[in-house]
Write an enzyme that holds these catalytic residues in place. Structure first.
Site, PDB file in Angstrom:
ATOM      1  N   ASP A  35       0.958  -1.100  -0.079  1.00  0.00           N
ATOM      2  CA  ASP A  35      -0.013   0.058   0.106  1.00  0.00           C
ATOM      3  C   ASP A  35       0.900   1.109   0.059  1.00  0.00           C
ATOM      4  O   ASP A  35       0.609   2.189  -0.799  1.00  0.00           O
ATOM      5  CB  ASP A  35      -0.900   0.079   1.129  1.00  0.00           C
ATOM      6  CG  ASP A  35      -0.541  -0.059   2.616  1.00  0.00           C
ATOM      7  OD1 ASP A  35       0.807  -0.279   2.779  1.00  0.00           O
ATOM      8  OD2 ASP A  35      -1.327   0.021   3.359  1.00  0.00           O
ATOM      9  N   ASP A 169      -5.487  -0.102   5.840  1.00  0.00           N
ATOM     10  CA  ASP A 169      -6.344  -0.811   7.071  1.00  0.00           C
ATOM     11  C   ASP A 169      -7.399  -0.003   7.233  1.00  0.00           C
ATOM     12  O   ASP A 169      -8.799  -0.528   7.187  1.00  0.00           O
ATOM     13  CB  ASP A 169      -5.552  -0.647   8.359  1.00  0.00           C
ATOM     14  CG  ASP A 169      -4.324  -1.311   8.521  1.00  0.00           C
ATOM     15  OD1 ASP A 169      -4.084  -2.263   7.491  1.00  0.00           O
ATOM     16  OD2 ASP A 169      -3.364  -1.247   9.223  1.00  0.00           O
TER      17      ASP A 169
HETATM   18  C1  GLA Z   1      -0.333  -2.875   8.320  1.00  0.00           C
HETATM   19  C2  GLA Z   1      -0.215  -1.404   7.997  1.00  0.00           C
HETATM   20  C3  GLA Z   1      -0.991  -1.269   6.356  1.00  0.00           C
HETATM   21  C4  GLA Z   1      -0.040  -2.360   5.435  1.00  0.00           C
HETATM   22  C5  GLA Z   1       0.052  -3.758   5.966  1.00  0.00           C
HETATM   23  C6  GLA Z   1       1.186  -4.626   5.388  1.00  0.00           C
HETATM   24  O1  GLA Z   1      -1.614  -3.340   8.414  1.00  0.00           O
HETATM   25  O2  GLA Z   1      -0.916  -0.583   8.865  1.00  0.00           O
HETATM   26  O3  GLA Z   1      -0.767   0.071   6.045  1.00  0.00           O
HETATM   27  O4  GLA Z   1       1.258  -1.688   5.248  1.00  0.00           O
HETATM   28  O5  GLA Z   1       0.660  -3.557   7.269  1.00  0.00           O
HETATM   29  O6  GLA Z   1       0.515  -4.877   4.109  1.00  0.00           O
END
Ligand code: GLA
Length: 384
Positions: A35, A169
């Site tokens: 992301d 997320d």
């Molecule tokens: C965590 C972060 C997200 C993403 C994931 C890995 O959940 O908060 O932004 O980077 O790790 O994909």
């Protein structure tokens, strides 16, 4: 859960809330650490939610009652820079993000209730930020588009708590759709398409119950490695701004231009973007076995290239290869502990979860939490 939650609020504070919202946790299905590299992710919201309700009051001190833990917290809006050490930091951080955007929020009494597992990699913090943001927005007349609400939640993590996380997320918690996975593009910040699991399959979540305690700093170091690799690629491939713009072939050609560590981090991210796009095609073609296999490949790349796995997560994925009924498994989320997700034949799911947790307990002495997951809807206001 909602009726009961609103009644609990009313008996705790002596009057009913005036605004409330709920937001789900999320699962990252494929697309690990892509992301913040402006790449692609396949994710979904889960049926487990966090609910947040509030009513305004005088003064500057807010109260937050957490019905799950039975804790009552307070925080003062007079000093927004002061970060609370407990869970109210996510709520106060949201007020601060809104203040940065020019919105004034005054004191309130609030409560939360949640079924999202904590510290597992299912984004309980994003669920709280989003539910709090939506309810505060309703009460104080703040209107933002959905992507901007996701940025507010990300801002809490990035600016308030020092975790340089991407948008996944909060974005998944907001844009999730019942019974569908969403394919998102984190350059254009939009959902490109939705995809359902074929009938007869479900996702089993197995929580290793182990969390590495340097998670935030490890996460930020991984992000810095990706950015360093992208800088090298930018020199070699005109127009390549992030790892999202690079093909596996271009990366292979540049192997000697960067450190081995940077190369492996980049290989994971570029590989994950490829697996997401290939995974969608496999789902569309009905190739569930191929789709499941890409979960294993994703996990092995986490383990070997990105080094964000743990022995416990590796063991859970190894079990997935020997217990019948499972087509693929991988760590999901930031890594360094937390959960694995398993793509399982629905009729085998209960037996499968039992067998994995029995084997895990006898190897590690730890009782894993298992959840046969339902894909839920994104965040919404609760009509009172
Ligand atoms: C965590 C972060 C997200 C993403 C994931 C890995 O959940 O908060 O932004 O980077 O790790 O994909």
């Amino acid at each position: 859960m909602m009726q009961d939650f609103i009644s609990k609020f009313t008996s705790f504070y002596g009057s009913a809330p005036t605004a409330a919202a709920m937001a789900p946790g999320r699962l990252e299905i494929l697309g690990n650490h892509t992301d913040y590299n402006q790449g692609f992710v396949l994710s979904c919201a889960v049926a487990q939610n966090t609910a947040f309700a509030l009513r305004r009051k005088e003064g500057t001190v807010c109260t937050l009652r957490d019905f799950r833990s039975g804790k009552t917290m307070t925080f003062d809006l007079a000093n927004l820079d002061d970060v609370p050490s407990n869970g109210s930091r996510y709520v106060k951080g949201m007020v601060k993000e809104l203040a940065k955007r020019g919105f004034k929020v005054t004191a309130f009494d609030a409560a939360i209730e949640s079924t999202v597992p904590l510290s597992a990699g299912m984004s309980s913090s994003a669920a709280l930020e989003t539910a709090a943001g939506y309810a505060i927005g309703r009460e104080f007349g703040i209107e933002l588009d959905k992507a901007e609400w996701a940025r507010c939640g990300q801002g809490v993590e990035n600016n308030y708590l020092g975790l340089k996380s991407g948008l996944l997320d909060q974005f998944s918690s907001i844009f999730g759709r019942k019974e569908s996975m969403i394919l998102s593009d984190f350059r254009t910040v939009e959902v490109l398409k939705t995809a359902a699991l074929p009938p007869g399959y479900c996702i089993v979540v197995i929580n290793s119950m182990k969390k590495h305690n340097l998670v935030d700093s490890e996460y930020n170091v991984r992000r810095a490695d990706c950015e360093a690799a992208a800088k090298v690629m930018n020199r070699l491939v005109p127009g390549a701004a992030t790892l999202r713009d690079i093909s596996l072939e271009q990366l292979a050609e540049a192997k000697n231009e960067m450190s081995d560590r940077e190369y492996r981090r980049a290989l994971h991210v570029v590989g994950e973007c490829t697996r997401v796009m290939d995974g969608i095609k496999m789902l569309e073609a009905g190739d569930i076995a191929g789709f499941g296999n890409s979960w294993f490949e994703s996990h092995f790349s986490s383990r070997d290239n990105f080094e964000n796995s743990t022995p416990e997560l590796d063991y859970l994925v190894e079990l997935a290869r020997s217990i019948p009924g499972c087509l693929g498994a991988r760590l999901s989320g930031g890594g360094f502990g937390g959960i694995t997700i398993h793509l399982v034949e629905a009729t085998a799911a209960e037996e499968y979860a039992k067998r994995v947790s029995t084997a895990y307990q006898s190897k590690t002495g730890v009782a894993a939490e298992t959840i046969i997951c339902n894909i839920g809807d994104g965040a919404k206001l609760i009509e009172l």
